[in-house]
Write a protein that holds these residues in place. Structure first.
Motif, PDB file in Angstrom:
ATOM      1  N   SER A  76       0.856  -1.187   0.000  1.00  0.00           N
ATOM      2  CA  SER A  76       0.000   0.000   0.000  1.00  0.00           C
ATOM      3  C   SER A  76       0.891   1.235   0.000  1.00  0.00           C
ATOM      4  CB  SER A  76      -0.940   0.004   1.202  1.00  0.00           C
ATOM      5  OG  SER A  76      -0.208   0.111   2.396  1.00  0.00           O
ATOM      6  N   ILE A  77       0.476   2.224  -0.762  1.00  0.00           N
ATOM      7  CA  ILE A  77       1.222   3.478  -0.858  1.00  0.00           C
ATOM      8  C   ILE A  77       0.315   4.589  -0.365  1.00  0.00           C
ATOM      9  CG2 ILE A  77       2.363   5.094  -2.417  1.00  0.00           C
ATOM     10  CD1 ILE A  77       3.027   2.737  -4.228  1.00  0.00           C
ATOM     11  N   SER A  78       0.793   5.331   0.622  1.00  0.00           N
ATOM     12  CA  SER A  78      -0.010   6.411   1.196  1.00  0.00           C
ATOM     13  C   SER A  78      -0.019   7.613   0.254  1.00  0.00           C
ATOM     14  CB  SER A  78       0.562   6.833   2.555  1.00  0.00           C
ATOM     15  OG  SER A  78       1.793   7.518   2.371  1.00  0.00           O
ATOM     16  N   PRO A  79      -1.052   8.452   0.362  1.00  0.00           N
ATOM     17  CA  PRO A  79      -1.091   9.661  -0.469  1.00  0.00           C
ATOM     18  C   PRO A  79       0.127  10.563  -0.209  1.00  0.00           C
ATOM     19  CG  PRO A  79      -3.208   9.321   0.611  1.00  0.00           C
ATOM     20  CD  PRO A  79      -2.256   8.314   1.180  1.00  0.00           C
ATOM     21  N   GLU A  80       0.595  10.575   1.036  1.00  0.00           N
ATOM     22  CA  GLU A  80       1.760  11.404   1.373  1.00  0.00           C
ATOM     23  C   GLU A  80       3.013  10.903   0.659  1.00  0.00           C
ATOM     24  OE1 GLU A  80      -1.294  11.561   4.571  1.00  0.00           O
ATOM     25  OE2 GLU A  80      -0.233   9.913   3.649  1.00  0.00           O
ATOM     26  N   ALA A  81       3.209   9.574   0.666  1.00  0.00           N
ATOM     27  CA  ALA A  81       4.382   9.004  -0.013  1.00  0.00           C
ATOM     28  C   ALA A  81       4.286   9.224  -1.518  1.00  0.00           C
ATOM     29  CB  ALA A  81       4.492   7.518   0.306  1.00  0.00           C
TER      30      ALA A  81
END
Length: 144
Positions: A76-81
């Motif tokens: 999973s990739i966060s919006p921040e990353a």
């Protein structure tokens, strides 16, 4: 069975060194570690020896080892990353997400997800639970 990619195709990323050190004025053998406020706020935890171990466990080699051992690999990739990577590459965040997902799939990930969808679902579920409890407590949604 996942195919190993040639080393030339895998981008090598320099691990960040968030701790800047300087010589102690009291003890010539000691060094004082310093972390800038921006590095501190950008970090997901305390920059200590535990953080160093965490960074070492987040290498391409470790990822490859775990994907080979696992039946299913979900990233999973966060919006921040995603936004941070997009700013670094000077590309659109959605293009950055697609490129990151493709790269992670080539490295063995079965699924690459944007965690903002999970965040939206969690917010909707929290709202539904609040409304249900509010109505059960005899609350009214209309104001007088």
């Amino acid at each position: 069975e996942a195919k190993a990619l040639p080393v030339a195709e895998v981008p090598q990323v320099q691990k960040p060194n968030l701790i800047k050190s300087k010589q102690s004025s009291n003890d010539p053998k000691a060094q004082i570690g310093q972390v800038t406020l921006s590095d501190c706020l950008a970090c997901s935890g305390c920059v200590t020896s535990a953080e160093t171990v965490l960074l070492q466990e987040q290498s391409i080699e470790e990822f490859m080892k775990r994907t080979e051992a696992a039946r299913l690999t979900v990233v999973s990739i966060s919006p921040e990353a995603r936004t941070s990577l997009a700013a670094y590459t000077q590309e659109d965040p959605s293009l950055t997400m697609r490129k990151a997902a493709e790269g992670l799939r080539r490295l063995g990930a079965n699924y690459v997800l944007d965690s903002s969808a999970a965040e939206a679902v969690a917010l909707l579920e929290g709202k539904a639970e609040f409304v249900e409890r509010f109505k059960a407590s005899g609350g009214s949604s209309s104001s007088s």
